[in-house]
Enzyme design. Structure first.
Site, PDB file in Angstrom:
ATOM      1  N   GLY A   1       0.853  -1.186   0.000  1.00  0.00           N
ATOM      2  CA  GLY A   1       0.000   0.000   0.000  1.00  0.00           C
ATOM      3  C   GLY A   1       0.889   1.236   0.000  1.00  0.00           C
ATOM      4  N   LEU A   2       0.340   2.341   0.456  1.00  0.00           N
ATOM      5  CA  LEU A   2       1.126   3.578   0.417  1.00  0.00           C
ATOM      6  C   LEU A   2       2.427   3.433   1.188  1.00  0.00           C
ATOM      7  CD1 LEU A   2      -1.572   6.363   0.732  1.00  0.00           C
ATOM      8  CD2 LEU A   2      -0.267   5.686  -1.274  1.00  0.00           C
TER       9      LEU A   2
ATOM     10  N   GLY B   1       4.082   0.616   2.137  1.00  0.00           N
ATOM     11  CA  GLY B   1       4.968  -0.408   1.599  1.00  0.00           C
ATOM     12  C   GLY B   1       5.565  -0.037   0.253  1.00  0.00           C
TER      13      GLY B   1
ATOM     14  N   HIS C   1     -16.102   5.395  11.275  1.00  0.00           N
ATOM     15  CA  HIS C   1     -16.254   6.533  10.369  1.00  0.00           C
ATOM     16  C   HIS C   1     -17.727   6.917  10.278  1.00  0.00           C
ATOM     17  CE1 HIS C   1     -16.113   9.018   6.826  1.00  0.00           C
ATOM     18  NE2 HIS C   1     -14.793   8.992   6.852  1.00  0.00           N
TER      19      HIS C   1
ATOM     20  N   SER D   1     -16.872   9.565   1.376  1.00  0.00           N
ATOM     21  CA  SER D   1     -15.792  10.411   1.882  1.00  0.00           C
ATOM     22  C   SER D   1     -16.286  11.492   2.841  1.00  0.00           C
ATOM     23  CB  SER D   1     -15.077  11.103   0.734  1.00  0.00           C
ATOM     24  OG  SER D   1     -14.253  12.127   1.236  1.00  0.00           O
TER      25      SER D   1
ATOM     26  N   ARG E   1     -14.222  12.709  13.459  1.00  0.00           N
ATOM     27  CA  ARG E   1     -15.013  11.518  13.155  1.00  0.00           C
ATOM     28  C   ARG E   1     -15.661  10.875  14.374  1.00  0.00           C
ATOM     29  NH1 ARG E   1     -10.848   8.982   8.666  1.00  0.00           N
ATOM     30  NH2 ARG E   1     -11.488  10.427   7.055  1.00  0.00           N
TER      31      ARG E   1
ATOM     32  N   HIS F   1     -13.707   1.734  10.212  1.00  0.00           N
ATOM     33  CA  HIS F   1     -13.011   2.244   9.049  1.00  0.00           C
ATOM     34  C   HIS F   1     -11.492   2.161   9.156  1.00  0.00           C
ATOM     35  CE1 HIS F   1     -11.972   4.776   5.741  1.00  0.00           C
ATOM     36  NE2 HIS F   1     -11.491   5.726   6.490  1.00  0.00           N
TER      37      HIS F   1
ATOM     38  N   GLU G   1      -0.622   2.187   8.672  1.00  0.00           N
ATOM     39  CA  GLU G   1      -1.692   1.806   9.607  1.00  0.00           C
ATOM     40  C   GLU G   1      -1.289   0.631  10.490  1.00  0.00           C
ATOM     41  OE1 GLU G   1      -5.463   1.055   7.702  1.00  0.00           O
ATOM     42  OE2 GLU G   1      -6.507   0.756   9.605  1.00  0.00           O
TER      43      GLU G   1
ATOM     44  N   LEU H   1      -3.269   8.818   4.635  1.00  0.00           N
ATOM     45  CA  LEU H   1      -2.423   8.829   3.441  1.00  0.00           C
ATOM     46  C   LEU H   1      -1.119   9.542   3.769  1.00  0.00           C
ATOM     47  CD1 LEU H   1      -5.085   9.654   0.699  1.00  0.00           C
ATOM     48  CD2 LEU H   1      -4.426   7.469   1.660  1.00  0.00           C
TER      49      LEU H   1
END
Lengths: 651, 255
Positions: free
Chosen positions: A56-57, A59, A280, A298, A344, A415, A439, A455
């Site tokens: 993912g972002l 890795g 979320h 979103s 949230r 979420h 995460e 992100l």
């Protein structure tokens, strides 16, 4: 509620943890650190092999950046292609303290908002570093050709997100995660072409190999062939995401799981703050028992959508027929300064309250309205379409209703998980040589993550933190060469193989999904949006029984040496059945409310989270002791030298 | 809520080289608000309970963005609903009593692994050849130093929205990957960041596409019709222009 006896737990406490935070003033710590580390010289970097698990972002950015530096990288992902990691589904945006809007943003303000948003349960030094490198992330992504939203003048566009009063969120329509991931994936694929990254797709990490106390390899299963494989390396980076799927229903992808992290936990990595899970507020409500996952809308929608329910529980008129005076815009009413943009946890809890009062809408009455009528009136339908069209379309596809004409129905859903493997300032776990990024670690979001910060953290860890901290580890550690011939590889492989065989041998009467759903419901009811000591004790007594039943009565079809989705899921559910218990134990231990962890016993007179800073200003890191449900607590005391913890107020 | 009974004809194939065939299943009590994959989940739970092997298919995000899922439904890649990936197709699109044929993507470059699962690693190998901007971490200048017109940024985004699912290949009578490859070429053609490598990129990616055994594009337009993200075949035209320019400028030396 079943009549099973409630289990009281007694928490055993071990030595406190030190996070290795550099000395000096907060804004100098990262620079001081970088100036003081040892670096591996370029000729030596190619002698090291780094195993990066997850693409993912975190890795993909780590794999690309480390390979660019000259390390040999092996990158593993469970998907058929690394581009499919669940970061791809992040919609709203990524924060950065660029202050392009001239609205008073700064590194300090992003730091402060994140610390406050996390309800003063995150580590100051990490969060400040995150805010510092946030600006570099945007530069990097733009250089890679990430097509962010722009103004007509050609400059980058920003929007606001919950928990912030400045506009610092960069976005690419409602597909920001996709665009950032494709950027990082591209950077990684460039290194595959250069021969510096070996790509190992459709591999699931099933165990960690520890030699002389250091992480030296992994055992993985080739999901196409079922072969169990061994990989040796000089360090292991876990970039495997969060554990939201413990709840069965969540906005996570079907394959998101805790297995790699959990198996590292069982090998000695402490697991921190497992009860800090994020619900979320704006997801599409559950429609029936067949539901396999939940879909997020979103949070950016809260910029223009107004959240409301009827004032009167008996009011069952269709939304268009309910006049203004009979509507309760409860977030605007209770939190006039943040309104619909409260963080949230606050938005979710309030949705639960109005539904508990019987004012929920739709067939199940477990939903609230998010209404765009005013924005469409104010901005015109075209402007609203420009901002959110793909989200509106997604909503319509799933529900069959058109949100341009009637308000969306939304309800909170699991979420994100703030908890994860405990890491120090270097992102190193309690096993030397094992690092956790994104995460998968616990470090930056405290008890609640702000929107557009996941992100940011994933990419910060991968692009800008690990290249420094990993080098320092490798340069400072004595790392003897090992190969997969080492006996530890053989022993660990045997354990993995035994578990796979056992899962297939049980041939009971219940499917993996049935067990997963059952566990998920328990966690949602007792370790979800609000928790009580009674409920937690109840679930702590129920989960071991369910786990026992799983190992006696699960039915896994098919073979070990084949593509076998049910077998994959079975191993993951087995781990969730252990983690779930730890989540409840952690929640029971934390006798306060903070962020996403809301204990009903601890609230202010107007229903807000009531922290207990005196006793709980710490991260709870749990050590595995050989059997589930019997962990030892290690505290990392959080020191707030720059921000004074106060009651979060968004009024 | 009206419950539906459906007759399914599903492709079963044990392994890469085994022969496959359609298998009949009848499934009852399907609700219109279920997704297509949830309908298959329900069927698989029944099969497992009956001691049979479930039907293997792949999916992940189930919100139309990861590109993992992909089924040919009644002969159409991703099924009857326009701009919709299989995972976002809902059963309200079907009627009680319908017969539905479910098959995997079919293309030489996408070998079938099992039942409805195919191997799409060919796409990664194409990207590997140049589907990126070469910008090492840490070397970037300030993001706002180079203004990019909104129209160009938007166009670039439209192309970049590709999810790499492979429906374009499955829909194409030639099993061409032109839409997939051109979307990536276009994304970087619209942005100044992509320009230094533009010619090299298009030559190498197109070359790899051919190596993988994808067919040629002959302008059927089926790819655009099947694409869940609405990627335009305009991108194929852009890729061709770029390719011709690149070939004229650099010759084959770059490849």
């Amino acid at each position: 509620m079943s009549t099973a006896t409630k289990r009281n737990i007694e928490v055993r406490e071990g030595a406190a943890l030190k996070a290795n935070i550099p000395s000096g003033s907060l804004d100098r710590k990262w620079d001081t650190y970088k100036a003081g580390i040892k670096v591996v010289n370029p000729a030596n970097k190619r002698k090291y092999t780094v195993l990066v698990v997850g693409t993912g972002l975190a890795g993909a950015s780590a794999a690309a950046s480390l390979a660019e530096l000259g390390y040999n990288v092996k990158a593993f992902c469970t998907h058929d292609s690394p581009r499919r990691a669940h970061s791809i589904a992040a919609q709203g945006g990524i924060n950065a303290a660029k202050n392009y809007q001239n609205d008073g943003d700064s590194i300090w303000r992003l730091f402060y908002d994140t610390i406050k948003g996390g309800d003063f349960r995150a580590r100051e030094a990490n969060v400040h570093r995150l805010a510092q490198v946030s600006v570099n992330i945007i530069d990097q992504c733009v250089a890679q050709g990430v097509p962010f939203a722009r103004e007509y003048g050609g400059l980058l566009s920003n929007r606001s997100f919950g928990g912030a009063q400045v506009s610092r969120t960069f976005y690419a329509r409602g597909q920001t995660g996709q665009q950032l991931l494709i950027g990082a994936y591209g950077a990684m694929m460039r290194q595959v072409e250069a021969g510096k990254v070996e790509l190992l797709s459709h591999r699931e990490m099933l165990d960690l190999v520890v030699i002389d106390g250091k992480a030296r390899g992994i055992i993985a299963r080739d999901l196409y062939t079922g072969e169990i494989e061994q990989y040796a390396g000089d360090a292991v980076l876990l970039c495997t995401g969060g554990y939201g799927n413990a709840y069965y229903l969540s906005t996570n992808a079907k394959n998101s799981n805790v297995t790699a992290a959990w198996r590292c936990h069982k090998r000695g990595a402490y697991f921190a703050n497992p009860c800090f899970t994020q619900i979320h507020p704006t997801c599409i409500p559950v429609s029936g028992d067949h539901q396999s996952k939940l879909t997020l809308m979103s949070e950016s929608l809260r910029n223009d959508g107004r959240v409301w329910v009827p004032k009167n529980p008996t009011d069952k008129r269709p939304p268009a027929q309910i006049p203004e005076e009979d509507r309760d815009y409860y977030l605007e009413r209770k939190y006039p300064s943040f309104g619909n943009l409260v963080p949230r946890d606050v938005a979710s809890r309030n949705a639960k309250y109005v539904c508990d009062e019987g004012r929920g809408v739709g067939e199940t009455q477990l939903a609230v309205y998010m209404d765009f009528a005013d924005s469409i009136k104010r901005l015109g339908e075209k402007a609203v379409r420009d901002r959110y069209d793909n989200l509106f379309e997604m909503y319509e596809r799933i529900t069959g209703e058109n949100p341009y004409h009637e308000p969306m129905r939304i309800y909170p859903a699991v979420h994100y998980t703030m908890g994860g493997l405990w890491v120090d300032y270097d992102l190193q776990t309690t096993i030397p040589g094992l690092f956790a990024l994104g995460e998968a670690n616990f470090s930056d979001h405290g008890a609640n993550r702000l929107g557009a910060s996941a992100l940011m953290q994933g990419l910060a860890d991968g692009y800008f933190v690990i290249p420094y901290t990993l080098g320092d580890y490798l340069a400072n550690s004595e790392i003897k060469p090992v190969s997969t011939q080492h006996e530890a590889f053989g022993a660990t492989t045997q354990e993995v193989q035994a578990q796979v065989s056992q899962l297939l041998a049980i041939q009971g009467n219940k499917t993996v999904t049935e067990f997963h759903r059952e566990l998920g419901l328990k966690l949602w009811d007792y370790v979800g949006m609000s928790r009580t000591a009674d409920g937690l004790k109840q679930v702590i007594s129920e989960i071991p029984a369910l786990r026992k039943e799983f190992w006696e009565n699960v039915r896994v079809p098919g073979d070990a040496k084949d593509w076998n989705k049910n077998l994959e899921f079975a191993g993951r559910v087995a781990d969730f059945l252990e983690l779930g218990e730890l989540m409840a134990i952690d929640a029971l231990n934390r006798e306060e409310s903070c962020g996403g962890h809301f204990r009903e016993e601890y609230q202010t007179p107007d229903g807000e989270a009531l922290r207990n800073d005196e006793e709980y200003t710490y991260a709870a890191a749990w050590e595995y002791t050989g059997k589930p449900g019997d962990p030892i607590l290690h505290k990392e005391n959080l020191e707030f030298e720059n921000v004074k913890p106060s009651q979060r107020s968004y009024k | 809520m009206s419950k539906m009974t459906l007759h399914l004809k599903i492709w079963r194939q044990k392994s890469r080289n085994a022969e496959g065939a359609l298998e009949d299943h009848t499934i009852e009590n399907i609700l219109p608000e279920m997704s297509f994959l949830e309908m298959l989940d329900v069927l698989n739970e029944k099969l497992i309970k009956a001691g049979k092997e479930p039907i293997e298919f792949d999916s992940d995000c189930r919100e139309g963005i990861c590109g993992t899922c992909g089924l040919v439904i009644n002969g159409v890649a991703h099924g009857p609903q326009h701009l919709t990936a299989t995972c976002q197709l809902h059963m309200r699109t079907f009627r009680d009593g319908d017969t539905i044929t479910i098959e995997p993507w079919r293309a030489k470059a996408f070998p079938i692994l099992k039942d409805l699962v195919v191997d799409r690693a060919a796409f990664d190998r194409i990207i590997q050849k140049g589907g990126y901007v070469s910008a090492n971490t840490g070397s970037a200048r300030d993001a706002n130093e180079l203004p990019i017109g909104k129209e160009y940024a938007d166009k670039s985004f439209d192309a970049a929205a590709c999810i790499g699912c492979g429906a374009c290949v499955a829909a194409c009578p030639n099993a061409s990957a032109a839409l997939f490859v051109s979307a990536k070429v276009s994304q970087y053609t619209y942005l100044p960041q992509g320009h230094p490598e533009r010619y090299r990129r298009v030559l190498k990616m197109v070359n790899q596409m051919d190596e993988e055994g994808f067919g040629n594009c002959s302008n059927h337009g089926e790819c655009e019709a099947a694409c869940p993200k609405g990627i335009s075949i305009e991108n194929i035209a852009i890729m061709r222009r770029e390719y011709v320019k690149a070939a004229l400028r650099a010759g084959a030396a770059v490849v």
